[in-house]
Design an enzyme around this catalytic site. Structure first.
Site, PDB file in Angstrom:
ATOM      1  CG  HIS A  29      -1.916  -1.195   1.587  1.00 53.99           C
ATOM      2  ND1 HIS A  29      -3.061  -1.684   1.028  1.00 53.99           N
ATOM      3  CD2 HIS A  29      -1.401  -2.112   1.782  1.00 53.99           C
ATOM      4  CE1 HIS A  29      -3.513  -2.575   1.662  1.00 53.99           C
ATOM      5  NE2 HIS A  29      -2.435  -2.887   2.340  1.00 53.99           N
ATOM      6  CB  SER A  67      13.004  23.188 -13.872  1.00 50.90           C
ATOM      7  OG  SER A  67      12.230  24.365 -14.138  1.00 50.90           O
ATOM      8  CE  LYS A 114      11.189  20.238 -10.619  1.00 50.58           C
ATOM      9  NZ  LYS A 114       9.206  19.648 -10.682  1.00 50.58           N
ATOM     10  CD  GLU A 127       8.454  12.377 -15.366  1.00 49.87           C
ATOM     11  OE1 GLU A 127       7.676  13.435 -14.906  1.00 49.87           O
ATOM     12  OE2 GLU A 127       9.261  13.496 -15.573  1.00 49.87           O
TER      13      GLU A 127
END
Ligand code: ARG
Length: 471
Positions: free
Chosen positions: A165, A286, A292, A299
């Site tokens: 979970h 970024s 970043k 992704e």
């Protein structure tokens, strides 16, 4: 040839009963050459095998056969050199090749299509193409497994939190986690191998749908093209696309595995987790936030899984309403398969690169493994073993200890013996030893368990299977 000539050439192949040419829009919807040109090598290979068999069976003369073989070699060379004049008017790869062959060798070219139809031709070409794609994908997955095994070996004893979970459950090792993916990817390879076995039957000689009146030798063409045997039924031969569906479904399941690992990398690289760090090679920055480092490759692997599943779905839906045998709908089978093959090639390579390249933050993992009362099960197990307590009661004892520690804002190992004994008088100093993450993982020696010794054995066994190419 001009375009009008090509339209004439196309209709000369099938246009005996046609008075006019196709509407421009008809040509556009009908033409598959923009994508099926990828089948050129398979198409020429299939034609050469067919031609050789026709000569052997004395359906064609040796002289015509030689002209055709030579002409096909020239066509292949032109395509590979990038100076083949592909034409929409000639619809597809089969007619483009045949028409060019006619330009090169004249009338003999028209004899190549004896005892054959584009229906068995395309089915053969496409099987050959998918077979190559299966082999290519298997090789790429092999590399991925090798990369996972190296990282598993290196981190066989690196403790980390195991989750259910996405809540801390019990400590595991990073190597054990990598080995779970070795299992998944190995099943993907076995699914591909299985699909390849069923795929490897030759439809050539099914002709349009009913077989042919010429004395062809289907065993010969099947063998020459590396198929295990000819397909048994001509109607099935031209109308079956299971091989494409199986390739895509095996790919879709594999893509789901890659996507799950990608998702873990996205989570693990976040500043809240910092379990692993990806290098500059597999991240982007970024344009506005200088701190970043985005896991774009992970992704995109996750995103591309959607396409692969979509492509499988697209062909399932194309096929589901088709009566036997060939329908033109089946021309739409190629783009989804090509997209799946291309997408998987990219996704597997990117994942392999990330796995090889990622930095595993051992100390962060160790700290996280100890948090969240991950060893609560170990104290319950101790009560069962040492105090002969039924597990259900031991579970309560451990739960009460967690509650107490939670209230005090400390870890289980920080509770004093007296505090523990207040909950369960049988608890001794010895029980406290099971509370460390190292003893927790080391104890899990059951078959398939996370103990470092088990993980190392699993790596050795998996490497052996890889070496022997067991699928
Ligand atoms: N381009 C066609 C395809 O890919 C070739 C087969 C054409 N057959 C036919 N009966 N029109 O499916």
């Amino acid at each position: 040839m001009t375009d009008t000539d090509k339209t004439k050439a196309a209709s000369s192949m099938w246009g005996g009963r046609f008075a006019g040419g196709p509407a421009a829009i008809m040509q556009r919807i009908n033409a598959s050459i923009d994508f099926d040109r990828r089948l050129y090598a398979q198409d020429i290979r299939g034609s050469k095998a067919h031609c050789r068999m026709l000569v052997k069976q004395q359906i064609l003369t040796g002289a015509d056969g030689a002209l055709i073989q030579d002409g096909l070699d020239k066509v292949l060379a032109e395509i590979e050199a990038g100076n083949f004049p592909f034409s929409h008017a000639l619809e597809d790869i089969h007619m483009n090749v045949e028409s060019r062959l006619a330009e090169l060798i004249g009338e003999a070219a028209g004899r190549l299509h004896t005892a054959r139809s584009r229906n068995d031709q395309v089915a053969t070409d496409f099987r050959l193409w998918v077979r190559d794609a299966v082999d290519g994908m298997d090789g790429a997955l092999r590399e991925l497994v090798a990369a996972l095994l190296d990282r598993a070996d290196e981190h066989a004893a690196t403790v980390m939190p195991g989750f259910t979970h996405l809540q801390t459950a019990q400590p595991v090792t990073f190597g054990h986690h990598m080995m779970a993916y070795v299992e998944m990817i190995s099943r993907d390879r076995s699914r591909l191998a299985d699909a390849r076995t069923r795929l490897n039957e030759c439809p050539l000689g099914s002709a349009a749908l009913a077989g042919t009146s010429f004395p062809i030798d289907r065993e010969a063409t099947a063998a020459e093209l590396g198929f295990a045997r000819p397909m048994r039924n001509s109607l099935d031969g031209v109308s079956d696309r299971d091989f494409a569906l199986e390739f895509m479904s095996a790919s879709a399941i594999c893509a789901v595995h890659l996507s799950r690992l990608a998702e873990e990398l996205v989570i693990w690289t976040s500043s809240q987790f910092r379990f692993v760090t990806l290098s500059d090679a597999f991240t982007t920055g970024s344009s506005i936030m200088p701190q970043k480092r985005n896991p774009d490759a992970a992704e995109l692997i996750r995103a591309k899984t959607g396409r692969v599943i979509g492509d499988l779905n697209a062909l399932l839906i194309v096929m589901k309403g088709l009566p036997l045998a060939y329908s033109k709908d089946m021309q739409d089978d190629k783009e989804p398969v090509f997209e799946v093959a291309d997408t998987m090639e990219l996704a597997i390579a990117a994942m392999t690169g990330m796995v090889r390249d990622m930095k595993v933050n051992v100390e962060v993992l160790r700290a996280a493994a100890g948090a969240g009362y991950a060893t609560a099960t170990d104290i319950a197990d101790w009560c069962v073993r040492a105090l002969k307590m039924p597990f259900r009661r031991a579970h309560h004892v451990a739960g009460s200890l967690v509650k107490l520690a939670e209230g005090k804002g400390c870890g289980l190992e920080d509770l004093t013996l007296a505090e523990m004994q207040a909950i369960e008088p049988g608890i001794t100093e010895e029980a406290r030893a099971v509370l460390t993450v190292d003893s927790s993982v080391a104890a899990r020696t059951s078959l398939g368990g996370t103990a470092p010794a088990r993980v190392r054995d699993a790596v050795v066994a998996a490497r052996q299977r890889l070496k022997e190419d067991v699928k």
